[in-house]
Motif scaffolding. Structure first.
Motif, PDB file in Angstrom:
ATOM      1  N   ASN A  19       0.824  -1.210   0.000  1.00 26.99           N
ATOM      2  CA  ASN A  19       0.000   0.000   0.000  1.00 26.99           C
ATOM      3  C   ASN A  19       0.861   1.263   0.000  1.00 26.99           C
ATOM      4  O   ASN A  19       0.530   2.243  -0.666  1.00 26.99           O
ATOM      5  N   LEU A  20       1.953   1.226   0.733  1.00 24.52           N
ATOM      6  CA  LEU A  20       2.858   2.369   0.796  1.00 24.52           C
ATOM      7  C   LEU A  20       3.474   2.647  -0.575  1.00 24.52           C
ATOM      8  O   LEU A  20       3.507   3.796  -1.031  1.00 24.52           O
ATOM      9  N   HIS A  21       3.918   1.624  -1.259  1.00 19.20           N
ATOM     10  CA  HIS A  21       4.536   1.796  -2.572  1.00 19.20           C
ATOM     11  C   HIS A  21       3.515   2.237  -3.624  1.00 19.20           C
ATOM     12  O   HIS A  21       3.820   3.087  -4.468  1.00 19.20           O
ATOM     13  N   ILE A  22       2.314   1.688  -3.572  1.00 19.08           N
ATOM     14  CA  ILE A  22       1.276   2.092  -4.522  1.00 19.08           C
ATOM     15  C   ILE A  22       0.898   3.557  -4.288  1.00 19.08           C
ATOM     16  O   ILE A  22       0.750   4.328  -5.245  1.00 19.08           O
ATOM     17  N   GLY A  23       0.752   3.946  -3.024  1.00 12.40           N
ATOM     18  CA  GLY A  23       0.434   5.337  -2.713  1.00 12.40           C
ATOM     19  C   GLY A  23       1.517   6.289  -3.182  1.00 12.40           C
ATOM     20  O   GLY A  23       1.226   7.343  -3.769  1.00 12.40           O
ATOM     21  N   THR A  24       2.754   5.926  -2.954  1.00  8.69           N
ATOM     22  CA  THR A  24       3.874   6.759  -3.402  1.00  8.69           C
ATOM     23  C   THR A  24       3.885   6.873  -4.921  1.00  8.69           C
ATOM     24  O   THR A  24       4.075   7.969  -5.472  1.00  8.69           O
ATOM     25  N   LEU A  25       3.660   5.776  -5.610  1.00  8.51           N
ATOM     26  CA  LEU A  25       3.635   5.790  -7.071  1.00  8.51           C
ATOM     27  C   LEU A  25       2.517   6.695  -7.595  1.00  8.51           C
ATOM     28  O   LEU A  25       2.738   7.520  -8.491  1.00  8.51           O
ATOM     29  N   ILE A  26       1.335   6.578  -7.022  1.00 10.62           N
ATOM     30  CA  ILE A  26       0.196   7.380  -7.486  1.00 10.62           C
ATOM     31  C   ILE A  26       0.432   8.864  -7.246  1.00 10.62           C
ATOM     32  O   ILE A  26       0.261   9.692  -8.145  1.00 10.62           O
ATOM     33  N   VAL A  27       0.825   9.214  -6.016  1.00  9.49           N
ATOM     34  CA  VAL A  27       1.000  10.627  -5.664  1.00  9.49           C
ATOM     35  C   VAL A  27       2.098  11.271  -6.500  1.00  9.49           C
ATOM     36  O   VAL A  27       1.920  12.371  -7.055  1.00  9.49           O
ATOM     37  N   ASN A  28       3.233  10.613  -6.619  1.00  7.11           N
ATOM     38  CA  ASN A  28       4.355  11.206  -7.348  1.00  7.11           C
ATOM     39  C   ASN A  28       4.118  11.245  -8.854  1.00  7.11           C
ATOM     40  O   ASN A  28       4.506  12.214  -9.515  1.00  7.11           O
ATOM     41  N   THR A  29       3.467  10.226  -9.400  1.00  2.45           N
ATOM     42  CA  THR A  29       3.140  10.243 -10.820  1.00  2.45           C
ATOM     43  C   THR A  29       2.142  11.360 -11.123  1.00  2.45           C
ATOM     44  O   THR A  29       2.294  12.079 -12.123  1.00  2.45           O
ATOM     45  N   LEU A  30       1.152  11.512 -10.271  1.00  2.00           N
ATOM     46  CA  LEU A  30       0.175  12.582 -10.431  1.00  2.00           C
ATOM     47  C   LEU A  30       0.853  13.950 -10.440  1.00  2.00           C
ATOM     48  O   LEU A  30       0.578  14.791 -11.297  1.00  2.00           O
TER      49      LEU A  30
END
Length: 164
Positions: A19-30
């Motif tokens: 969940n931490l990695h998915i959240g980081t990926l989404i926020v930073n990609t956005l």
């Protein structure tokens, strides 16, 4: 029974890290896509203020990731408990505040990076309270030593006690 607890902790850690990695990926990609396609945001501030979150995520990954034996696929280590309080909890807080700052900066502007100032302010507050607690404990220890040596000094007359 203990093996079941280790397996449960390993599953919880793996889920938390995923969940931490998915959240980081989404926020930073956005943020990167929005910054490049729609409205310019400060990439320098983004990089500088995201470094602590990336470091915290790396530390959580390296200490919390369950380790398995490659030949037997059995659990070697469940990793550190990622739901523990203290420093682990503070690292998650750093990551979440950074995510909130990045999202707010994405939609409202660079001035939202001021929200990130909560991280060092809270760290200074916790460090100061920890320092105060350490001073209090040192003072109690010194007082206990004085009481122990004070009991030994009672022997002798008044003149000897004043000289000591």
């Amino acid at each position: 029974m203990a093996q079941k607890a280790r397996k449960d902790q390993a599953k919880a850690n793996a889920a938390a890290l995923r969940n931490l990695h998915i959240g980081t990926l989404i926020v930073n990609t956005l943020f990167v896509l929005f910054s490049l396609l729609f409205k310019r945001r400060s990439l320098l501030l983004y990089v500088i203020l995201s470094i602590p979150a990336f470091i915290c995520e790396f530390i959580l990954e390296s200490t919390g990731r369950p380790r398995y034996d490659p030949s037997t696929n059995s659990l070697k280590s469940a990793g550190q408990d990622l739901s523990a309080s203290g420093l682990t909890e503070y690292m998650f807080d750093v990551i979440w505040v950074t995510w909130a700052s990045v999202i707010l900066v994405t939609f409202f502007g660079n001035w939202c990076w001021l929200l990130w100032s909560v991280v060092p302010a809270y760290g200074a507050f916790k460090g100061f309270s920890l320092l105060g607690a350490a001073r209090g404990m040192a003072g109690m220890q010194q007082q206990a030593q004085q009481q122990q040596t004070g009991g030994a000094q009672i022997t002798g007359n008044r003149k000897q006690r004043r000289a000591a």
